[in-house]
Design a protein around this motif. Structure first.
Motif, PDB file in Angstrom:
ATOM      1  N   VAL A 160       1.196  -1.043   0.031  1.00  0.00           N
ATOM      2  CA  VAL A 160      -0.023  -0.042   0.224  1.00  0.00           C
ATOM      3  C   VAL A 160       0.399   1.306   0.454  1.00  0.00           C
ATOM      4  N   VAL A 161       1.981   1.818   0.948  1.00  0.00           N
ATOM      5  CA  VAL A 161       2.838   2.463   0.847  1.00  0.00           C
ATOM      6  C   VAL A 161       3.517   2.626  -0.399  1.00  0.00           C
ATOM      7  N   ALA A 162       4.206   1.700  -0.980  1.00  0.00           N
ATOM      8  CA  ALA A 162       4.471   1.608  -2.832  1.00  0.00           C
ATOM      9  C   ALA A 162       3.723   2.253  -3.561  1.00  0.00           C
ATOM     10  N   ALA A 188      -5.434  -7.768   4.402  1.00  0.00           N
ATOM     11  CA  ALA A 188      -5.325  -6.771   3.682  1.00  0.00           C
ATOM     12  C   ALA A 188      -6.056  -5.176   3.433  1.00  0.00           C
ATOM     13  N   TYR A 189      -7.159  -5.748   3.404  1.00  0.00           N
ATOM     14  CA  TYR A 189      -8.356  -4.590   3.837  1.00  0.00           C
ATOM     15  C   TYR A 189      -7.702  -3.910   4.988  1.00  0.00           C
ATOM     16  N   LEU A 190      -7.915  -4.371   6.251  1.00  0.00           N
ATOM     17  CA  LEU A 190      -6.791  -2.808   7.211  1.00  0.00           C
ATOM     18  C   LEU A 190      -5.691  -2.775   6.628  1.00  0.00           C
ATOM     19  N   ALA A 191      -5.114  -3.281   6.072  1.00  0.00           N
ATOM     20  CA  ALA A 191      -3.364  -2.496   5.910  1.00  0.00           C
ATOM     21  C   ALA A 191      -4.049  -1.913   4.893  1.00  0.00           C
ATOM     22  N   GLY A 192      -4.651  -1.571   4.150  1.00  0.00           N
ATOM     23  CA  GLY A 192      -4.989  -0.499   3.149  1.00  0.00           C
ATOM     24  C   GLY A 192      -5.070  -1.297   1.780  1.00  0.00           C
ATOM     25  N   ASP A 299       2.039 -11.013 -10.717  1.00  0.00           N
ATOM     26  CA  ASP A 299       2.839 -11.893  -9.376  1.00  0.00           C
ATOM     27  C   ASP A 299       3.553 -10.474  -8.633  1.00  0.00           C
ATOM     28  N   LEU A 300       2.338  -9.126  -8.418  1.00  0.00           N
ATOM     29  CA  LEU A 300       2.934  -8.164  -7.979  1.00  0.00           C
ATOM     30  C   LEU A 300       3.323  -8.279  -6.366  1.00  0.00           C
ATOM     31  N   ASP A 301       4.388  -7.850  -6.450  1.00  0.00           N
ATOM     32  CA  ASP A 301       4.547  -7.574  -4.369  1.00  0.00           C
ATOM     33  C   ASP A 301       5.209  -5.936  -4.394  1.00  0.00           C
ATOM     34  N   GLU A 302       5.397  -5.438  -3.131  1.00  0.00           N
ATOM     35  CA  GLU A 302       5.547  -3.685  -3.310  1.00  0.00           C
ATOM     36  C   GLU A 302       7.166  -3.690  -3.555  1.00  0.00           C
ATOM     37  N   PHE A 303       7.761  -4.962  -3.923  1.00  0.00           N
ATOM     38  CA  PHE A 303       9.456  -4.115  -4.922  1.00  0.00           C
ATOM     39  C   PHE A 303       9.007  -4.429  -6.575  1.00  0.00           C
ATOM     40  N   VAL A 304       7.488  -4.994  -7.101  1.00  0.00           N
ATOM     41  CA  VAL A 304       7.659  -4.394  -8.783  1.00  0.00           C
ATOM     42  C   VAL A 304       6.484  -3.992  -7.949  1.00  0.00           C
TER      43      VAL A 304
END
Length: 449
Positions: A160-162, A188-192, A299-304
């Motif tokens: 979410v931050v990314a 995941a929803y709680l985290a944004g 295949d997304l994550d915070e780095f991608v």
């Protein structure tokens, strides 16, 4: 109460007592036999705490999740007569413990960091107080819920931050256990995250649900155009069309031809997402659809997502790497006895592990935080009960005498999580690997005077 309603051979039950490891009940059986399991109910005779000795490598903070799921499960931690009989038949417990379990429910107290709060190495995120017997049997249930949901929320928060202002859809239900998928969507929803594809999570927790069509929908039609026309007829021009089944550019042209400039979005699920999104944006603008959004999945994550920050992408869909271990390491929380009474009415004795690499601090802890202009700068705990003249307590009462007394709504927890993340400096929120932003230790007034 938690209700598992199924059909055919699965029994309908409200009870969660068997969601535990065998050794919890073999320990209980020994304590029931020697009389220490239920001594001193009027005064708590045992204190257990949940904490993490360390964060996953490279992580700078964690986000606590699962409390809202856990507390009703604790209330439902009981045993029916058939379960007790089975435990006896399996040789897990004797007759004395069978009598104990027939009337068992947790009657103690629990304090915890609010769900969605930050935690760091050493943070006492949950404290259980009661008799030795009723506290020990909760270990497996507590850790299974908190470790799973916290791992999801901590990874999701980084994504979410990314993503910044770009919304993220949780879509990992096909990558995990069917019940874990619901918990994943909630965490995941709680985290944004903005929404989920999981309908059960939407109905149970009120999370917005989204979804349109998969590649199979396009392949099932005689042509891509026929598929798009069918979808637009059903869902309207504001729908999202999946344009990469065959050729992305041609798919976009077909999508705009079918839906017109009011097309809501196109989804790209393959290829070099940054390059394909850039080409898609140019093409959409040329076709007179400048307001059509671009959604990226695959295949997304915070780095991608961080690497895609400059791409003209309006939203993301994340599945595998939020729902499974490939996207997040374990939270590694543990549940440890930190104080116990040796006799009825006796004082609590501090206990702690001393083994190599697993040393813990004993004693019932109270955690406090200090802020500087809204920025979190310190977290520490005390064990003697004397309140410091600075800092804000972190834990809140969540169960008293076995009854839940803390049950904020999902939107309240979501807002709290966002506010907690805003207390961290930019460098702590970066996805770049680093050491934990804080390490929580016993307060030493001489160091902070």
């Amino acid at each position: 109460m938690v209700r598992l309603t199924t059909t055919r051979s699965v029994t309908v039950t409200d009870r969660t007592g068997l969601l535990t490891d065998r050794y919890e009940l073999t320990m209980l059986d020994s304590w029931v036999r020697d009389g220490s399991a239920d001594q001193n109910r009027a005064q708590h005779s045992a204190v257990f705490e949940v904490f993490a000795r360390r964060l996953p490598e490279g992580r700078r903070y964690g986000v606590l999740a699962g409390l809202g799921r856990l507390l009703p499960l604790v209330e439902a931690f009981t045993f029916d007569s058939d379960e007790v009989a089975w435990l006896q038949a399996e040789g897990v417990i004797g007759e004395q413990t069978a009598d104990y379990l027939r009337d068992f429910r947790f009657r103690g107290d629990i304090d915890a960091y609010p769900e969605g709060d930050l935690y760091f190495p050493g943070s006492p995120v949950l404290t259980v107080r009661g008799t030795l017997g009723e506290c020990v049997v909760l270990e497996t249930l507590v850790l299974s819920v908190l470790n799973h949901d916290t791992a999801i929320a901590s990874a999701a928060a980084r994504m979410v931050v990314a993503a910044g202002d770009r919304p993220i859809i949780e879509m990992g239900g096909r990558r995990t256990h069917e019940q874990a998928a619901i918990a994943t969507a909630r965490a995941a929803y709680l985290a944004g995250f903005a929404s989920t594809s999981n309908l059960a999570a939407g109905r149970r927790y009120g999370i917005p649900t989204v979804g349109t069509a998969a590649h199979a929908f396009t392949l099932a039609h005689r042509s891509e155009e026929a598929a798009f026309r069918s979808q637009v007829d059903a869902l309207g021009a504001g729908t999202t069309l999946l344009v990469d089944t065959y050729d992305i550019a041609e798919g976009i042209r077909t999508a705009v031809r079918v839906a017109g400039p009011a097309l809501g979005a196109v989804r790209i699920d393959s290829g070099d997402l940054a390059d394909e999104a850039a080409k898609a944006r140019v093409l959409l603008d040329e076709l007179g659809a400048p307001d059509t959004r671009i959604v990226a999945t695959s295949d997304l994550d915070e780095f991608v997502i961080t690497a895609l920050a400059d791409a003209p992408i309006d939203g993301y869909g994340v599945g595998t790497r939020v729902a499974t271990g490939s996207g997040h390491p374990t939270a590694s929380m543990v549940y440890k006895l930190v104080a116990v009474s040796d006799a009825v009415g006796g004082p609590l004795r501090t206990v702690s592990k001393k083994s190599k690499d697993k040393v813990s601090v004993g004693g019932h802890k109270t955690a406090f935080r200090e802020y500087d202009d809204g920025r979190l700068v310190r977290e520490y705990f005390i064990t003697d009960g004397a309140l410091p003249d600075r800092g804000k307590p972190v834990q809140v009462p969540v169960i008293r005498a076995g009854e839940v007394v803390h049950s904020p709504g999902i939107e309240e927890v979501r807002a709290f999580t966002a506010a907690a993340l805003r207390t961290l400096p930019a460098e702590a929120l970066s996805v770049a690997a680093g050491t934990p932003y804080l390490t929580v230790t016993l307060d030493n007034p001489e160091e902070t005077a």
